[in-house]
Design an enzyme around this catalytic site. Structure first.
Site, short mmCIF file in Angstrom:
data_model
loop_
_atom_site.label_atom_id
_atom_site.label_comp_id
_atom_site.label_asym_id
_atom_site.label_seq_id
_atom_site.Cartn_x
_atom_site.Cartn_y
_atom_site.Cartn_z
CD GLU A 107 16.63 -24.73 -29.33
OE1 GLU A 107 16.31 -25.15 -28.20
OE2 GLU A 107 16.76 -23.52 -29.60
CG ASP A 136 18.93 -16.03 -25.12
OD1 ASP A 136 18.61 -14.83 -25.20
OD2 ASP A 136 19.31 -16.57 -24.08
CE LYS A 270 12.29 -21.92 -21.56
NZ LYS A 270 11.69 -23.27 -21.58
CG ASP A 294 10.54 -25.66 -24.21
OD1 ASP A 294 10.73 -24.52 -23.72
OD2 ASP A 294 10.75 -26.71 -23.58
CG ASP A 461 11.24 -25.92 -15.45
OD1 ASP A 461 12.17 -25.98 -14.61
OD2 ASP A 461 11.04 -26.80 -16.31
#
Length: 760
Positions: A107, A136, A270, A294, A461
């Protein structure tokens, strides 16, 4: 505070659709499927085992279509009117915005900070916003990039608001040259802003391979000797908005956090990071609403926060029963057309029942709901009922549920009682934030069980979503134009297959845990059709087994010289089902502006992911249920698209910068994900070749009469067309070619299949 005057126009309205024609098509396809099943039952005794296997597969397909028809029956959405907000609301509520990242390699930091910058620049009072970035992976590079981005934000945020820039992620806005304008001041500021963004990008890029800045600034001392899975809690206030008046030149609070991680402690991926975000934000700003985004989904609509507030603040819509507002995920690359279609038709259908599912990003949550409240705990005016007050606000109960931090408990009480957060300095809460980030803080509390984001699934989620709906809450769906959030999807290949496996495994986890819709349908406040919607989605992975068998059945019948499809007039049932389904799904794509090529790519990848990634997800769940292994959350690789916009400030759509010879190609590697697809392709190619060369005579020598026909051959050809990327991969090289090791394994399995089919 909202004005309750009924003479003013509403802030939003719920729009329900009655799609009678689509209902008729759904029912027609369902009727044809049931007719096919009936035909198989009536002729079961006259056929062999293939007929039974086909019946079982088609029963699964019929049941799935029945669920889809129920889900899509009454679609709905909410239409907000943010321009009416100022005249109806005197004091807008605060919103805490959460951005999550976990791996600076997969990312890219520049992608992360662009998402942050887009959120900082939304059309909402800056003194009512706070942006929290959860890292994280505990990366000093992410923290460095965020610090540099906070400096650029002091230029970017005023520029966006002054000139009403629509695309507020600079990496997208500056893809095109300076828009034509007679305003020399705008042109000058545009050039300055672009130059500053290029400096920011260069700093982040240069820092990626160098760590000289770690020792030059004592601010990075906390990152020394820190490993991604072994480090202490880090909470840093990158920027604090001390102006506090909501001026357009102000920049919202920016906070960097990284929770403590130790090798022997469960971290819950997450979901654990989100719960730490909730606690830290509760101590610092304690906003009644929270936005979860996100790291690759930037805010594409400047009024997105105001749109969500229209739902929450509209008294006539029974605001206290709306737990969250979900915006659909849209994408600026060309890899996710199927996701967009599913969200509109399936997601819109679920929105017409009890409300949409929480989709992991682009969702506004109510803090009180995440703290475990149910609608029954509230009076008509939205305040806690006397029973709920005695139940929730008991000191012992709060400490047991939320942990032994007095300040944390105090912030929970304030949130439950809808008290505004006092304007204290954020830095005063740093020590307390360190305390609630310890690995052991959640031990023997309700975090992840009934409070916050729920654990026990890698798809946190939908696991959290069904927990909220099971308490009786509803949710709202907004489909703005332009899309509220835009992100990127991994290209078709290993990363996409890995993502699909993680999703399917996570959904199956929820099906078998205490949040299962099979339980909520009878024991909780989950509406019947909402339970069916969850069940339909949670069983995605199980569809891999009948689809895998059905992709092999035509080839088996050709090689075995037996019949798969009905003969004569009844063959029209199969042809009608296939034809209507193709035309129906093609219409769904083209009605949204997608091409026939996009529709075919979606159908092709749909079969590939179902028979490959989803198949492995079943293995993951079996191993977990047997206690042999646990499911693992793997971060999907994110990339920055070079797609140009139609104009510098125009719609953020897919308009490629010239033809790309590699566009749409499927990527392969040596993983097992590509073995089933290669095997299916080779088996069907062999069957077609054998049929055309008269291989059926070999089967007749074993005492079987001719039963297969051109119909089964057409079925094999259809399978080959759907797995065309694998056919191309046999002749390609490099990352677009199937590795020789995979081909060798597939050939071995295909030979076994052919021998078994011919001799059985």
């Amino acid at each position: 505070m909202a004005d309750s005057s009924s003479s003013l126009p509403p802030l939003c309205e719920r729009i329900s659709y009655k799609r009678y024609f689509l209902r008729a098509v759904d029912l027609t396809i369902l009727g044809l499927l049931f007719s096919l099943l009936l035909h198989r039952i009536l002729h079961m005794s006259q056929n062999d085992t293939v007929w039974v296997v086909a019946f079982l597969c088609e029963s699964c397909f019929s049941f799935t279509w029945l669920l889809i028809t129920c889900v899509k029956w009454s679609p709905a959405e909410y239409k907000p009117y943010p321009d009416r907000l100022d005249e109806r609301v005197h004091d807008l509520p605060s919103v805490d915005m959460f951005v999550t990242t976990a791996d600076p390699v997969r990312e890219p930091p520049i992608l992360v900070v662009n998402t942050v910058l887009s959120l900082l620049a939304v059309n909402y009072p800056a003194n009512k916003l706070a942006c929290y970035l959860s890292d994280d992976g505990c990366s000093p590079l992410i923290y460095f990039s965020l610090k540099e981005a906070s400096k650029f934000a002091k230029i970017w945020v005023p520029f966006c608001k002054k000139y009403n820039v629509r695309v507020r992620a600079p990496f997208r806005y500056f893809l095109n040259p300076l828009p034509p304008s007679e305003d020399s001041e705008f042109s000058k500021e545009w050039e300055i802003t672009k130059r500053e963004y290029e400096k920011l990008s260069k700093k982040v890029e240069n820092a990626t391979g160098d760590s000289y800045w770690l020792d030059s600034d004592g601010d990075f001392e906390a990152f020394s000797n820190a490993e991604p899975n072994d480090h202490s809690t880090i909470v840093k206030v990158v920027w604090e908005n001390k102006g506090g008046v909501g001026d357009e030149k102000e920049v919202p609070h920016i906070v960097y956090i990284s929770r403590e991680k130790k090798p022997n402690y469960p971290h819950h991926y997450k979901a654990g990071a989100m719960n730490f975000l909730v606690r830290v934000s509760g101590l610092m700003t304690n906003a009644p609403y929270m936005l979860n985004v996100d790291c690759d989904m930037y805010a594409n609509e400047a009024d997105v926060v105001r749109q969500a507030m229209c739902i929450f603040l509209e008294g006539s819509m029974n605001k206290d029963h709306c737990a969250f507002v979900q915006f659909p995920q849209d994408f600026y690359d060309s890899n996710a057309d199927e996701v967009v279609v599913l969200q509109l038709y399936i997601g819109g259908g679920i929105a017409g029942i009890q409300g949409p599912l929480y989709g992991g990003s682009g969702c506004f949550h109510t803090r009180r709901v995440m703290y475990g409240l149910s609608p029954n705990d509230l009076d008509d005016n939205g305040s806690l009922s006397s029973f709920a007050t005695s139940q929730f606000l008991a000191e012992e109960s709060l400490a047991r549920d939320f942990g032994n931090s007095e300040e944390m408990v105090k912030s929970v009480v304030d949130a439950l009682q809808k008290k505004s957060n006092p304007q204290n300095s954020l830095t005063n809460s740093l020590d307390l934030a360190q305390e609630i980030g310890h690995c052991h803080y959640e031990y023997q509390t309700s975090w992840g069980k009934t409070i916050g984001w729920l654990y026990d699934s890698t798809t946190e989620d939908v696991n959290t979503s069904i927990g909220i709906h099971s308490r009786g809450w509803t949710s709202a769906y907004i489909l703005p134009e332009p899309p509220a959030f835009l992100g990127c999807m991994p290209p078709g290949g290993p990363d996409a297959m890995l993502q699909q496996r993680r999703w399917a495994a996570g959904l199956l986890e929820v099906l078998f845990n205490k949040q299962s819709p099979l339980i909520g349908m009878f024991c909780r406040k989950l509406r019947f059709r909402q339970s069916l919607a969850y069940f339909c989605i949670f069983t995605w992975g199980l569809r891999s087994i009948p689809e895998l068998f059905y992709c092999l059945l035509p080839a088996y019948c050709l090689l075995h010289n037996s019949s798969l499809f009905p003969k004569g007039v009844c063959l029209g049932i199969v042809v009608s089902v296939v034809g209507m389904h193709c035309l129906y799904t093609l219409w769904e794509f083209m009605s949204l502006g997608f091409t026939v090529q996009s529709w075919y790519a979606s159908q092709s990848f749909g079969r590939v992911k179902t028979t490959s990634s989803w198949l492995f997800s079943i293995l993951d769940i079996i191993l977990k249920l047997l206690g042999i292994s646990k499911t693992v959350f793997v971060v999907t690789k994110k990339t920055i698209s070079k797609t140009k916009l139609e104009s510098g400030d125009g719609p953020s759509q897919k308009d490629d910068n010239g033809p790309n010879p590699d566009s749409g190609k499927f990527e392969f590697d040596g993983s097992l994900y590509f073995l089933p697809g290669t095997f299916i392709l080779l088996v069907n190619l062999t069957a077609i070749a054998g049929f055309s060369m008269g291989l059926q005579r070999l089967s007749c020598s074993y005492g079987r009469s001719s039963g297969s026909s051109l119909t089964e051959a057409c079925g094999c050809i259809l399978v080959v067309i759907l797995f065309l990327p694998f056919l191309k991969g046999l002749f390609e090289k490099g990352k677009f070619g199937i590795p020789l090791s995979t081909i060798s394994k597939a050939v071995f399995l295909a030979v076994l299949f052919v021998v078994f089919s011919v001799r059985n």
